[in-house]
Design an enzyme around this catalytic site. Sequence first.
Site, PDB file in Angstrom:
ATOM      1  N   GLY A 295      65.024   3.275  56.196  1.00  0.00           N
ATOM      2  CA  GLY A 295      65.172   2.442  57.376  1.00  0.00           C
ATOM      3  C   GLY A 295      65.867   3.215  58.478  1.00  0.00           C
ATOM      4  O   GLY A 295      66.693   4.082  58.191  1.00  0.00           O
TER       5      GLY A 295
ATOM      6  N   GLN B  45      70.073   5.146  66.230  1.00  0.00           N
ATOM      7  CA  GLN B  45      70.414   6.261  65.322  1.00  0.00           C
ATOM      8  C   GLN B  45      69.802   7.588  65.759  1.00  0.00           C
ATOM      9  O   GLN B  45      70.162   8.643  65.239  1.00  0.00           O
ATOM     10  CB  GLN B  45      69.980   5.943  63.887  1.00  0.00           C
ATOM     11  CG  GLN B  45      70.782   4.820  63.239  1.00  0.00           C
ATOM     12  CD  GLN B  45      70.325   4.572  61.825  1.00  0.00           C
ATOM     13  OE1 GLN B  45      69.385   3.833  61.604  1.00  0.00           O
ATOM     14  NE2 GLN B  45      70.972   5.189  60.858  1.00  0.00           N
TER      15      GLN B  45
ATOM     16  N   CYS C 105      73.531   4.929  54.627  1.00  0.00           N
ATOM     17  CA  CYS C 105      73.013   4.957  55.989  1.00  0.00           C
ATOM     18  C   CYS C 105      72.839   6.406  56.414  1.00  0.00           C
ATOM     19  O   CYS C 105      73.727   7.228  56.162  1.00  0.00           O
ATOM     20  CB  CYS C 105      74.011   4.255  56.925  1.00  0.00           C
ATOM     21  SG  CYS C 105      73.515   4.222  58.654  1.00  0.00           S
ATOM     22  N   LEU C 106      71.728   6.713  57.052  1.00  0.00           N
ATOM     23  CA  LEU C 106      71.487   8.085  57.507  1.00  0.00           C
ATOM     24  C   LEU C 106      72.557   8.538  58.495  1.00  0.00           C
ATOM     25  O   LEU C 106      72.819   9.729  58.611  1.00  0.00           O
ATOM     26  CB  LEU C 106      70.096   8.202  58.144  1.00  0.00           C
ATOM     27  CG  LEU C 106      68.913   8.177  57.165  1.00  0.00           C
ATOM     28  CD1 LEU C 106      67.603   8.049  57.924  1.00  0.00           C
ATOM     29  CD2 LEU C 106      68.904   9.428  56.288  1.00  0.00           C
TER      30      LEU C 106
ATOM     31  N   HIS D 124      70.569  -4.718  57.498  1.00  0.00           N
ATOM     32  CA  HIS D 124      71.301  -3.477  57.794  1.00  0.00           C
ATOM     33  C   HIS D 124      70.848  -2.912  59.147  1.00  0.00           C
ATOM     34  O   HIS D 124      71.688  -2.516  59.975  1.00  0.00           O
ATOM     35  CB  HIS D 124      71.054  -2.472  56.655  1.00  0.00           C
ATOM     36  CG  HIS D 124      71.650  -1.120  56.868  1.00  0.00           C
ATOM     37  ND1 HIS D 124      72.719  -0.633  56.130  1.00  0.00           N
ATOM     38  CD2 HIS D 124      71.343  -0.129  57.749  1.00  0.00           C
ATOM     39  CE1 HIS D 124      73.027   0.581  56.549  1.00  0.00           C
ATOM     40  NE2 HIS D 124      72.211   0.924  57.527  1.00  0.00           N
ATOM     41  N   GLU D 125      69.540  -2.875  59.379  1.00  0.00           N
ATOM     42  CA  GLU D 125      69.015  -2.287  60.625  1.00  0.00           C
ATOM     43  C   GLU D 125      69.287  -3.172  61.837  1.00  0.00           C
ATOM     44  O   GLU D 125      69.579  -2.671  62.926  1.00  0.00           O
ATOM     45  CB  GLU D 125      67.513  -1.995  60.492  1.00  0.00           C
ATOM     46  CG  GLU D 125      67.124  -1.012  59.388  1.00  0.00           C
ATOM     47  CD  GLU D 125      67.909   0.298  59.397  1.00  0.00           C
ATOM     48  OE1 GLU D 125      68.391   0.713  60.462  1.00  0.00           O
ATOM     49  OE2 GLU D 125      68.047   0.892  58.312  1.00  0.00           O
TER      50      GLU D 125
ATOM     51  N   HIS E 118      72.602  -2.527  63.251  1.00  0.00           N
ATOM     52  CA  HIS E 118      72.647  -1.351  64.136  1.00  0.00           C
ATOM     53  C   HIS E 118      72.374  -1.746  65.588  1.00  0.00           C
ATOM     54  O   HIS E 118      72.955  -1.183  66.516  1.00  0.00           O
ATOM     55  CB  HIS E 118      71.603  -0.306  63.719  1.00  0.00           C
ATOM     56  CG  HIS E 118      72.047   0.616  62.618  1.00  0.00           C
ATOM     57  ND1 HIS E 118      73.112   1.483  62.765  1.00  0.00           N
ATOM     58  CD2 HIS E 118      71.558   0.825  61.368  1.00  0.00           C
ATOM     59  CE1 HIS E 118      73.246   2.188  61.635  1.00  0.00           C
ATOM     60  NE2 HIS E 118      72.321   1.802  60.769  1.00  0.00           N
TER      61      HIS E 118
HETATM   62  C1  QAP Z   1      69.410   1.360  55.244  1.00  0.00           C
HETATM   63  O1  QAP Z   1      69.371   3.611  54.636  1.00  0.00           O
HETATM   64  C2  QAP Z   1      69.482   0.658  53.931  1.00  0.00           C
HETATM   65  O2  QAP Z   1      73.740   9.070  52.652  1.00  0.00           O
HETATM   66  C3  QAP Z   1      68.574   2.616  55.202  1.00  0.00           C
HETATM   67  O3  QAP Z   1      72.652  11.463  52.171  1.00  0.00           O
HETATM   68  C4  QAP Z   1      70.561   0.852  53.090  1.00  0.00           C
HETATM   69  O4  QAP Z   1      67.672   5.046  54.581  1.00  0.00           O
HETATM   70  C5  QAP Z   1      68.503  -0.203  53.535  1.00  0.00           C
HETATM   71  C6  QAP Z   1      70.231   8.231  53.203  1.00  0.00           C
HETATM   72  C7  QAP Z   1      70.625   0.182  51.879  1.00  0.00           C
HETATM   73  C8  QAP Z   1      68.571  -0.869  52.337  1.00  0.00           C
HETATM   74  C9  QAP Z   1      69.633  -0.679  51.504  1.00  0.00           C
HETATM   75  C10 QAP Z   1      71.599   8.109  53.101  1.00  0.00           C
HETATM   76  C11 QAP Z   1      69.668   9.468  52.968  1.00  0.00           C
HETATM   77  C12 QAP Z   1      69.353   7.123  53.592  1.00  0.00           C
HETATM   78  C13 QAP Z   1      72.394   9.179  52.746  1.00  0.00           C
HETATM   79  C14 QAP Z   1      68.841   4.843  54.379  1.00  0.00           C
HETATM   80  C15 QAP Z   1      71.826  10.434  52.516  1.00  0.00           C
HETATM   81  C16 QAP Z   1      70.452  10.568  52.620  1.00  0.00           C
HETATM   82  C17 QAP Z   1      69.773   5.885  53.910  1.00  0.00           C
HETATM   83 CO    CO Z   2      72.039   2.573  58.861  1.00  0.00          CO
END
Ligand code: QAP
Ligand code: CO
Length: 175
Positions: A45, A50, A95-96, A137-138, A141
């Site tokens: 996501g 971001q 979270c990215l 979550h998004e 943001h």
């Molecule tokens: C949001 O999160 C989300 O720490 C999207 O090292 C979170 O794509 C949706 C990511 C939880 C549903 C449940 C995070 C990649 C990606 C990191 C992400 C990392 C590499 C997070």
């Molecule tokens: Co995020």
Amino acid sequence: MKLTIVEYPDKRLKEKSKSVVKFDQELHRLLDAMYETMVGSNGIGLAAIQVGHAKRALILNIPDEDDEQSIDTLIEMINPVITQTSGVTTYQEGCLSVPSFYEDIDRYESITVNYQDRDGNTKRIEAYGLLSIAIQHEIDHLEGVLFIDKLSYSRRKKFEKEYKRVQKEKKLSKS
Ligand code: QAP
Ligand code: CO
């Protein structure tokens, strides 16, 4: 084009994003670049802020039952609004924009969302499971809220300490 992901504690992540009014090529280019950036970073996501654009646009790519993540499972949401919620669920979120940190966060179990697609057509989706969590979550943001803002005082303190330590290590390994 792959864009640079804005990382905490960058102030831009606290901005409230603005409604999209023009569903033009500029928006389409942004969404395409967001997809490339998300997939290239192993994300599921991503919100426009971001990548530094304060627009109410987000994308989601939740793997399906067969654990396949592809362009077929891509959802683009413009100007999303949650209209109904029910239940509560907890999930270990990441979270990215907050790399290498994960914490349990409470969310609604299922939600109904009204939104527009990239051409401005009105859509509605009923979401549950990981998709429901990801949408919430998004959408946070778009309001300038990160999942770490939802932590208790003591967990937030623990996060700040841990995050600073990891950032320092990253700097050292680069130099
Ligand atoms: C949001 O999160 C989300 O720490 C999207 O090292 C979170 O794509 C949706 C990511 C939880 C549903 C449940 C995070 C990649 C990606 C990191 C992400 C990392 C590499 C997070
Ligand atoms: Co995020």
